[in-house]
Design an enzyme around this catalytic site. Structure first.
Site, PDB file in Angstrom:
ATOM      1  N   GLU A 100     -11.554   3.221   5.638  1.00 27.06           N
ATOM      2  CA  GLU A 100     -10.590   4.131   6.264  1.00 27.06           C
ATOM      3  C   GLU A 100     -11.391   5.221   6.969  1.00 27.06           C
ATOM      4  O   GLU A 100     -11.467   5.255   8.188  1.00 27.06           O
ATOM      5  CB  GLU A 100      -9.664   4.736   5.206  1.00 27.06           C
ATOM      6  CG  GLU A 100      -8.643   5.717   5.783  1.00 27.06           C
ATOM      7  CD  GLU A 100      -7.844   6.445   4.699  1.00 27.06           C
ATOM      8  OE1 GLU A 100      -6.825   7.054   5.072  1.00 27.06           O
ATOM      9  OE2 GLU A 100      -8.228   6.432   3.515  1.00 27.06           O
ATOM     10  N   HIS A 117       1.379   4.811  -2.374  1.00 28.01           N
ATOM     11  CA  HIS A 117       1.051   5.706  -3.483  1.00 28.01           C
ATOM     12  C   HIS A 117       2.341   6.384  -3.924  1.00 28.01           C
ATOM     13  O   HIS A 117       2.924   7.149  -3.159  1.00 28.01           O
ATOM     14  CB  HIS A 117       0.032   6.756  -3.036  1.00 28.01           C
ATOM     15  CG  HIS A 117      -1.259   6.167  -2.565  1.00 28.01           C
ATOM     16  ND1 HIS A 117      -2.324   5.934  -3.408  1.00 28.01           N
ATOM     17  CD2 HIS A 117      -1.652   5.741  -1.337  1.00 28.01           C
ATOM     18  CE1 HIS A 117      -3.321   5.403  -2.721  1.00 28.01           C
ATOM     19  NE2 HIS A 117      -2.930   5.263  -1.462  1.00 28.01           N
ATOM     20  N   ASP A 175       1.762   3.982   2.892  1.00 26.80           N
ATOM     21  CA  ASP A 175       0.731   4.800   2.257  1.00 26.80           C
ATOM     22  C   ASP A 175       1.336   5.953   1.463  1.00 26.80           C
ATOM     23  O   ASP A 175       1.612   5.830   0.277  1.00 26.80           O
ATOM     24  CB  ASP A 175      -0.261   5.285   3.319  1.00 26.80           C
ATOM     25  CG  ASP A 175      -1.622   5.651   2.747  1.00 26.80           C
ATOM     26  OD1 ASP A 175      -1.796   5.614   1.518  1.00 26.80           O
ATOM     27  OD2 ASP A 175      -2.525   5.970   3.542  1.00 26.80           O
ATOM     28  N   ASP A 176       1.546   7.105   2.095  1.00 25.97           N
ATOM     29  CA  ASP A 176       2.139   8.295   1.465  1.00 25.97           C
ATOM     30  C   ASP A 176       3.256   8.787   2.374  1.00 25.97           C
ATOM     31  O   ASP A 176       3.100   9.781   3.095  1.00 25.97           O
ATOM     32  CB  ASP A 176       1.072   9.384   1.286  1.00 25.97           C
ATOM     33  CG  ASP A 176      -0.065   8.939   0.391  1.00 25.97           C
ATOM     34  OD1 ASP A 176       0.065   9.086  -0.836  1.00 25.97           O
ATOM     35  OD2 ASP A 176      -1.077   8.447   0.914  1.00 25.97           O
ATOM     36  N   HIS A 213       0.867  -1.187   0.000  1.00 27.42           N
ATOM     37  CA  HIS A 213       0.000   0.000   0.000  1.00 27.42           C
ATOM     38  C   HIS A 213       0.895   1.225   0.000  1.00 27.42           C
ATOM     39  O   HIS A 213       1.242   1.767   1.049  1.00 27.42           O
ATOM     40  CB  HIS A 213      -0.918  -0.028   1.224  1.00 27.42           C
ATOM     41  CG  HIS A 213      -1.978   1.029   1.222  1.00 27.42           C
ATOM     42  ND1 HIS A 213      -3.229   0.833   1.768  1.00 27.42           N
ATOM     43  CD2 HIS A 213      -1.990   2.305   0.760  1.00 27.42           C
ATOM     44  CE1 HIS A 213      -3.949   1.931   1.643  1.00 27.42           C
ATOM     45  NE2 HIS A 213      -3.211   2.858   1.032  1.00 27.42           N
TER      46      HIS A 213
END
Length: 337
Positions: free
Chosen positions: A199, A18, A277-278, A16
């Site tokens: 989420e 990005h 994630d980010d 996961h």
């Protein structure tokens, strides 16, 4: 060996991530200068100070602004390779990265520029760093179904380079059902399907992702715990959840890591993985997520090992490839006893 040291050496996959969310302020400024793009910050420090979010939308606003510096194939290669260097330092052996083509095509950047640049970075990562990877095209859920279909059509020349499709961006008010037909079309093309659900959105969104999008993997899924029947279903199917602790903290999905749901997910037999994630925006790459969560909730070494094993089991690697990685985890764990 301390748990921190054990985590550092533990082979793991990241499922996961990005890629646009790995754009560190330093690279943002470098690309802005290289491409003559004006950004609304005058220093790296000013960008970091702006990373103070109260919710998902606050984050997305700056995320899309930062993406404006990505214009050329080389930019996307540099973005990807910078991430893989950080991942390799965390002993990530395999990564399945999301990208948001609509963020770029709406700015006039060609699909070919985006995909070929990312593939260049992925090839470099495999040859120079020994990190394998797969590419997942995500649809922006705040845009409409027609835009998603157009994006899928535009990506068809690279179908053999894509592992799957995903669904991200603003969750609340944009249920998975909005994209049922385009996910069915992607499945018919042989692509795997993943989606962000649970989420900020309710457990019903997770159920829709399962029933209507026929997902192969669930991104986030925190709020699944609010529905006992849904938890039982996820456990029975061994659906992989790609959980992102530091993201959850930064976006106020949880108030404190000490209250993060991962221990309860593990207790209930859910197939949990940890991811960043980010990471440029949320203050931590994958090992930071392992370490800070372990410290906050008291994860044991066995639990950390299980989570890493889950990351390979939940990947889109072949069965033979998974076996090799899982054997490496077992050998590492035995050596570190």
């Amino acid at each position: 060996m301390s748990l921190d040291a054990y985590i550092a050496g533990l082979p793991k996959a990241e499922l996961h991530l990005h890629i646009e969310g790995s754009l560190e302020p330093e690279l943002m400024f470098e690309l802005a200068r290289r491409n003559g793009v004006t950004i609304p910050y005058d220093s790296v420090e000013a960008v970091r100070a702006a990373y103070d979010f109260s919710n998902l939308q606050d984050f997305l606003d700056i995320y899309y602004a930062g993406a404006a510096v990505l214009l050329h194939r080389k930019d996307f290669e540099d973005l990807a390779f910078a991430y893989f260097q950080r991942a390799a330092a965390d002993n990530v052996r395999h990564a399945e990265i999301f990208f948001d083509p609509q963020t770029h095509t709406e700015r006039g950047v060609a699909m070919a520029t985006v995909i070929e640049g990312l593939l260049d970075g992925m090839r470099r990562a495999e040859s120079e760093l020994g990190v394998s990877s797969k590419l997942i095209l995500c649809f922006l859920r705040h845009l409409d179904e027609d835009a998603a279909f157009a994006t899928l059509k535009a990506a068809e020349p690279w179908l053999d380079k894509l592992a799957g499709v995903g669904l991200d961006s603003s969750e609340v008010g944009h249920p998975p059902s909005k994209f049922q037909r385009v996910f069915n079309a992607a499945g018919a093309l042989g692509l795997k399907r993943v989606a962000h659900a649970g989420e900020e959105g309710p457990p019903a969104y997770v159920a829709e992702a399962l029933d209507l999008l026929h997902i192969d993997r669930l991104d986030h899924g925190n709020r699944s715990l609010e529905d006992a029947g849904l938890v039982a279903r996820l456990k029975a199917s061994q659906m992989t959840l790609t959980v992102c602790p530091l993201s959850n903290l930064k976006l106020c999905v949880v108030d404190d890591l000490k209250g993060h749901p991962v221990p309860e997910m593990l207790r209930q037999g859910l197939h949990v993985t940890l991811n960043s994630d980010d990471p440029a925006y949320f203050g931590g790459y994958v090992n930071d997520n392992y370490r800070r969560l372990a410290e906050a909730v008291g994860l044991t070494r066995d639990q950390v090992t299980t989570i890493a094993r889950n990351s390979f089991e939940g990947s889109f690697l072949t069965a033979a490839e998974k076996t090799v990685h899982i054997a490496e985890i077992a050998a590492y764990s035995a050596r570190s006893a």
